[in-house]
Design a protein around this motif. Structure first.
Motif, short mmCIF file in Angstrom:
data_model
loop_
_atom_site.label_atom_id
_atom_site.label_comp_id
_atom_site.label_asym_id
_atom_site.label_seq_id
_atom_site.Cartn_x
_atom_site.Cartn_y
_atom_site.Cartn_z
N GLN A 101 -7.44 2.27 -5.58
CA GLN A 101 -7.04 2.05 -4.18
C GLN A 101 -5.90 2.99 -3.81
O GLN A 101 -5.86 3.56 -2.72
N PHE A 102 -4.94 3.14 -4.77
CA PHE A 102 -3.81 4.06 -4.55
C PHE A 102 -4.32 5.48 -4.30
O PHE A 102 -3.89 6.15 -3.36
N ILE A 103 -5.24 5.94 -5.13
CA ILE A 103 -5.76 7.31 -4.99
C ILE A 103 -6.44 7.49 -3.64
O ILE A 103 -6.26 8.51 -2.95
N ASP B 38 -5.77 5.85 -0.86
CA ASP B 38 -4.71 5.91 0.15
C ASP B 38 -3.99 7.25 0.12
O ASP B 38 -3.68 7.85 1.16
N LEU B 39 -3.70 7.73 -1.10
CA LEU B 39 -3.01 9.01 -1.28
C LEU B 39 -3.81 10.15 -0.63
O LEU B 39 -3.26 10.98 0.09
N LEU B 40 -5.10 10.17 -0.89
CA LEU B 40 -5.95 11.25 -0.33
C LEU B 40 -5.97 11.18 1.20
O LEU B 40 -5.93 12.21 1.88
N ASP B 41 -6.02 9.97 1.75
CA ASP B 41 -5.99 9.82 3.21
C ASP B 41 -4.68 10.36 3.80
O ASP B 41 -4.69 11.05 4.82
N GLN B 42 -3.57 10.03 3.14
CA GLN B 42 -2.26 10.47 3.64
C GLN B 42 -2.16 12.00 3.59
O GLN B 42 -1.70 12.64 4.53
N HIS B 43 -2.58 12.56 2.46
CA HIS B 43 -2.53 14.01 2.27
C HIS B 43 -3.44 14.73 3.28
O HIS B 43 -3.03 15.71 3.91
N GLU B 44 -4.63 14.22 3.44
CA GLU B 44 -5.57 14.84 4.39
C GLU B 44 -4.99 14.86 5.80
O GLU B 44 -5.02 15.87 6.49
N GLU C 245 -1.03 -1.04 -14.53
CA GLU C 245 -1.62 -1.30 -13.21
C GLU C 245 -0.68 -2.18 -12.36
O GLU C 245 -0.08 -3.13 -12.86
N ILE C 246 -0.56 -1.86 -11.08
CA ILE C 246 0.22 -2.70 -10.15
C ILE C 246 -0.66 -3.88 -9.74
O ILE C 246 -1.79 -3.69 -9.28
N PRO D 142 0.82 -1.21 0.00
CA PRO D 142 0.00 0.00 0.00
C PRO D 142 0.85 1.26 0.00
O PRO D 142 2.04 1.21 0.34
N PHE D 143 0.26 2.37 -0.39
CA PHE D 143 0.98 3.64 -0.41
C PHE D 143 0.80 4.37 0.91
O PHE D 143 -0.32 4.65 1.34
N ARG D 144 1.92 4.64 1.59
CA ARG D 144 1.89 5.41 2.84
C ARG D 144 3.05 6.39 2.82
O ARG D 144 4.11 6.07 2.32
N TYR D 145 2.85 7.59 3.42
CA TYR D 145 3.98 8.52 3.58
C TYR D 145 4.97 7.92 4.57
O TYR D 145 4.58 7.22 5.51
#
Ligand SMILES: [Zn+2]
Length: 352
Positions: A148-150, A152-158, A140-141, A100-103
């Motif tokens: 799903q990436f988007i 996760d990305l929005l959650d991290q940014h928020e 696609e990965i 998954p994508f996480r900062y």
């Protein structure tokens, strides 16, 4: 009358830090004293310019404003999106290879440290979701969809924005240098509008009051005294830019060929709840602007934008990439001093 004036974010790293980073891993604990000294010195010198709002100069953002939050992630490879600059060099971002994508780190830590050195308001710049969206590869990965990436990305940014707001950031500025670049990559405008939609999706998670403390920065890039999209007309960007659901806009203007045409565009698209901070200092120009030149630039802007919706800024950070030595710290702070003085001179003239 007081015209607000704010920096964009970065200041060239201290020479000691640049030398050490050329040799060592940026996360080597042996560098800690150098980082801490660089932040303290930057905040103190910022205060000495008279700047009413300061930053940490992004002394700890490695390697740059775009990838600081993802640098060193184990699920990336270095051969990602390329940013070609007019001077001929290319900067590259990591590519995501697995979910998954996480900062790995968030900007509120930088903010907290800067606040310990000053009682002045501290501003925090962060990277946009649209810039980081370029990490997801064209194919696609397996087992980790783009959707799903988007998410996760929005959650991290928020959560990065929320942590900065909670920590008392004067403003949270979303760096959106890829907005103008998007028009260059895709002149149809589709890429730009997908970026605007994505960033607005994130901003829709905030209340109107919170969005008043959030801003967006646009510029043609600034690295090694060069740009990546200065040839893209603002007319292609600004109508979309002002659709972003934020209170403040930080618009590079000093380095533009036709600043009054840009001001006219801003006048057409600015809404009553917006404040626009126009660039009155060009970080990629080695000459330090005189305060009187800054004053004239502000007075020109005030002919197009109501003073109660106007502010000033620098066109860009002074060193968005940590290894950029094209501008010295001395020059950066002299330019900031001119911005502060020139803005004050203009405010006096507008009051008189
Ligand atoms: Zn910039």
């Amino acid at each position: 009358m007081i015209l607000p004036t704010e920096p964009i974010g970065s200041i060239p790293r201290t020479p000691e830090l640049i030398a050490a980073l050329a040799q060592q891993d940026p996360e080597d604990p042996a560098l800690e004293a150098l980082y801490a000294a660089a932040v303290r010195d930057t905040v103190q010198r910022f205060e000495a310019t008279g700047s009413p709002v300061v930053t940490d100069g992004e002394q700890r953002k490695y390697h740059n404003f775009w990838t600081y939050c993802v640098h060193g992630l184990p699920n990336t490879q270095p051969d990602g999106f390329k940013i070609p600059f007019a001077a001929g060099h290319v900067r590259r971002m990591p590519k995501l290879v697995r979910g998954p994508f996480r900062y790995r780190r968030r900007a509120d830590g930088y903010l907290r440290e800067a606040q310990q050195h000053t009682s002045l308001p501290v501003k925090q710049a962060i990277i946009s979701p649209s810039a980081l969206s370029l990490m997801y590869p064209a194919e696609e990965i397996a087992g980790y969809s783009r959707d799903q990436f988007i998410e996760d990305l929005l959650d991290q940014h928020e959560s990065e924005i929320r942590d900065c707001l909670r920590q008392g950031a004067h403003k949270v500025q979303i760096d959106f240098t890829e907005g103008r670049l998007a028009v260059k990559i895709d002149p149809s405008g589709k890429l730009l509008s997908s970026f605007i939609d994505l960033n607005n999706l994130a901003l829709s998670r905030f209340s109107p009051e919170e969005r008043q403390r959030i801003g967006v920065h646009t510029c043609p890039g600034g690295d090694l005294d060069s740009t990546h999209s200065a040839d893209v007309e603002y007319a292609e960007l600004l109508p979309s830019l002002f659709q972003l659901q934020v209170g403040s806009f930080y618009v590079a203007l000093a380095g533009e060929r036709h600043p009054e045409a840009v001001l006219d565009l801003i006048r057409q698209h600015l809404r009553p709840e917006h404040r626009v901070f126009v660039g009155v200092i060009s970080p990629i120009d080695p000459t330090v602007e005189a305060p009187e030149l800054v004053r004239e630039r502000v007075l020109t802007a005030a002919r197009y934008i109501p003073a109660e919706q106007l502010g000033t800024t620098d066109d860009c950070g002074f060193s968005p990439f940590s290894d950029d030595t094209s501008t010295s710290r001395e020059t950066a702070f002299e330019k900031i001093r001119s911005r502060v003085l020139g803005t004050r001179l203009a405010a006096e003239r507008l009051t008189g």
